[in-house]
Design a protein around this motif. Structure first.
Motif, mmCIF file in Angstrom:
data_model
loop_
_atom_site.group_PDB
_atom_site.id
_atom_site.type_symbol
_atom_site.label_atom_id
_atom_site.label_comp_id
_atom_site.label_asym_id
_atom_site.label_seq_id
_atom_site.Cartn_x
_atom_site.Cartn_y
_atom_site.Cartn_z
ATOM 1 N N LYS A 170 0.758 -1.158 -0.070
ATOM 2 C CA LYS A 170 0.037 -0.005 0.046
ATOM 3 C C LYS A 170 0.998 1.113 -0.057
ATOM 4 O O LYS A 170 0.574 2.321 -0.660
ATOM 5 N N SER A 171 2.097 1.366 0.643
ATOM 6 C CA SER A 171 3.000 2.261 0.866
ATOM 7 C C SER A 171 3.532 2.725 -0.380
ATOM 8 O O SER A 171 3.546 3.748 -0.849
ATOM 9 N N GLU B 279 -3.477 -3.098 -10.439
ATOM 10 C CA GLU B 279 -4.736 -4.038 -10.597
ATOM 11 C C GLU B 279 -5.569 -3.811 -9.253
ATOM 12 O O GLU B 279 -5.828 -4.935 -8.666
ATOM 13 N N VAL B 280 -5.868 -2.549 -8.865
ATOM 14 C CA VAL B 280 -6.326 -2.397 -7.345
ATOM 15 C C VAL B 280 -7.580 -1.447 -7.756
ATOM 16 O O VAL B 280 -7.430 -0.593 -8.657
ATOM 17 N N GLY B 281 -8.505 -1.168 -7.083
ATOM 18 C CA GLY B 281 -9.555 -0.381 -6.956
ATOM 19 C C GLY B 281 -9.124 0.972 -6.744
ATOM 20 O O GLY B 281 -8.232 1.361 -5.961
ATOM 21 N N ARG B 282 -9.684 1.875 -7.585
ATOM 22 C CA ARG B 282 -9.391 3.322 -7.189
ATOM 23 C C ARG B 282 -9.655 3.736 -5.974
ATOM 24 O O ARG B 282 -8.959 4.542 -5.267
ATOM 25 N N LYS B 283 -10.759 3.107 -5.353
ATOM 26 C CA LYS B 283 -11.372 3.803 -4.012
ATOM 27 C C LYS B 283 -10.196 3.033 -3.060
ATOM 28 O O LYS B 283 -9.964 3.946 -1.989
ATOM 29 N N SER B 284 -9.707 2.132 -3.037
ATOM 30 C CA SER B 284 -8.866 1.464 -2.204
ATOM 31 C C SER B 284 -7.646 2.179 -2.271
ATOM 32 O O SER B 284 -7.002 2.569 -1.298
ATOM 33 N N LEU B 285 -7.064 2.565 -3.533
ATOM 34 C CA LEU B 285 -5.837 3.575 -3.614
ATOM 35 C C LEU B 285 -6.206 4.831 -2.825
ATOM 36 O O LEU B 285 -5.380 5.310 -2.101
ATOM 37 N N HIS B 286 -7.137 5.486 -3.049
ATOM 38 C CA HIS B 286 -7.460 6.758 -2.381
ATOM 39 C C HIS B 286 -7.588 6.537 -0.784
ATOM 40 O O HIS B 286 -6.923 7.492 -0.284
ATOM 41 N N GLY C 183 -5.294 8.518 2.037
ATOM 42 C CA GLY C 183 -5.658 9.013 3.273
ATOM 43 C C GLY C 183 -4.927 8.502 4.517
ATOM 44 O O GLY C 183 -4.470 9.279 5.384
ATOM 45 N N LYS C 184 -4.416 7.246 4.372
ATOM 46 C CA LYS C 184 -3.927 6.710 5.437
ATOM 47 C C LYS C 184 -2.363 6.924 5.339
ATOM 48 O O LYS C 184 -1.536 7.017 6.509
ATOM 49 N N PHE C 185 -1.729 6.694 4.342
ATOM 50 C CA PHE C 185 -0.249 6.721 4.140
ATOM 51 C C PHE C 185 0.372 8.292 3.713
ATOM 52 O O PHE C 185 1.507 8.433 3.859
ATOM 53 N N ALA C 186 -0.560 9.028 3.250
ATOM 54 C CA ALA C 186 -0.219 10.336 2.690
ATOM 55 C C ALA C 186 -1.365 11.277 3.025
ATOM 56 O O ALA C 186 -1.934 11.753 2.375
ATOM 57 N N PRO C 187 -1.402 11.598 4.534
ATOM 58 C CA PRO C 187 -2.446 12.413 4.978
ATOM 59 C C PRO C 187 -2.656 13.709 4.239
ATOM 60 O O PRO C 187 -3.322 14.433 4.192
ATOM 61 N N HIS C 188 -1.334 14.422 3.777
ATOM 62 C CA HIS C 188 -1.477 15.694 3.266
ATOM 63 C C HIS C 188 -1.853 15.534 1.880
ATOM 64 O O HIS C 188 -1.983 16.780 1.474
ATOM 65 N N ALA D 1 -7.654 17.688 -4.504
ATOM 66 C CA ALA D 1 -7.259 18.621 -5.694
ATOM 67 C C ALA D 1 -6.011 17.728 -6.358
ATOM 68 O O ALA D 1 -5.745 17.792 -7.624
ATOM 69 N N ASP D 2 -5.029 17.153 -5.527
ATOM 70 C CA ASP D 2 -4.168 16.289 -6.110
ATOM 71 C C ASP D 2 -4.607 15.344 -6.787
ATOM 72 O O ASP D 2 -4.216 14.867 -7.880
ATOM 73 N N ALA D 3 -5.686 14.648 -6.459
ATOM 74 C CA ALA D 3 -6.250 13.495 -7.233
ATOM 75 C C ALA D 3 -7.008 13.994 -8.410
ATOM 76 O O ALA D 3 -7.119 13.045 -9.358
ATOM 77 N N ALA D 4 -7.222 15.155 -8.543
ATOM 78 C CA ALA D 4 -7.748 15.680 -9.826
ATOM 79 C C ALA D 4 -6.836 15.637 -10.920
ATOM 80 O O ALA D 4 -7.231 16.017 -12.137
ATOM 81 N N GLN D 5 -5.714 15.808 -10.683
ATOM 82 C CA GLN D 5 -4.603 16.143 -11.735
ATOM 83 C C GLN D 5 -4.569 14.752 -12.698
ATOM 84 O O GLN D 5 -4.739 13.683 -12.501
ATOM 85 N N GLU D 6 -4.897 15.368 -13.801
ATOM 86 C CA GLU D 6 -4.889 14.253 -15.021
ATOM 87 C C GLU D 6 -3.734 13.858 -15.695
ATOM 88 O O GLU D 6 -3.538 12.705 -16.184
ATOM 89 N N THR D 7 -2.455 14.406 -15.644
ATOM 90 C CA THR D 7 -1.689 14.200 -16.332
ATOM 91 C C THR D 7 -0.214 14.063 -15.314
ATOM 92 O O THR D 7 -0.099 14.948 -14.442
#
Length: 100
Positions: free
Chosen positions: A12-13, A34-41, A45-50, A54-60
């Motif tokens: 996960k890390s 090959e994991v779900g987007r929700k799982s990664l999200h 939250g757990k490993f990178a609370p910062h 807005a970072d997730a919306a980055q497309e490139t």
């Protein structure tokens, strides 16, 4: 019986680092691993609370290496789609001839 895969905290890390350090989008990293987007999200939250949405919306990707990887993948996908399109055109022409 629970069919869900279990991932170690190390996995996960490392997955989180693809997004936070290497510039992959959440979607791209999730597909590659090959994991779900929700799982990664959730892992973000757990490993990178910062990390924020807005970072997730980055497309490139911002990392040049990640950008090149994405570009190669897109070019492969584009070539595959062109071949499939050509095949479908030929099949349509073949079946159109049979109906005449």
């Amino acid at each position: 019986m629970d069919n869900r895969r279990r991932h170690t905290n190390e996995f996960k890390s490392r997955a989180v680092k693809l997004v936070t350090e290497q510039g992959y989008t959440i979607g791209e990293a999730a597909r590659r691993l090959e994991v779900g987007r929700k799982s990664l999200h959730d892992w973000l939250g757990k490993f990178a609370p910062h990390f924020n949405d807005a970072d997730a919306a980055q497309e490139t990707p911002t990392d040049p290496k990640a950008f090149e990887v994405e570009l190669r993948r897109l070019r492969r996908d584009n070539e595959k789609l062109r071949l499939e399109c050509d095949l479908l055109k030929k099949a349509a022409a073949y079946f159109a001839k049979e109906h005449l």
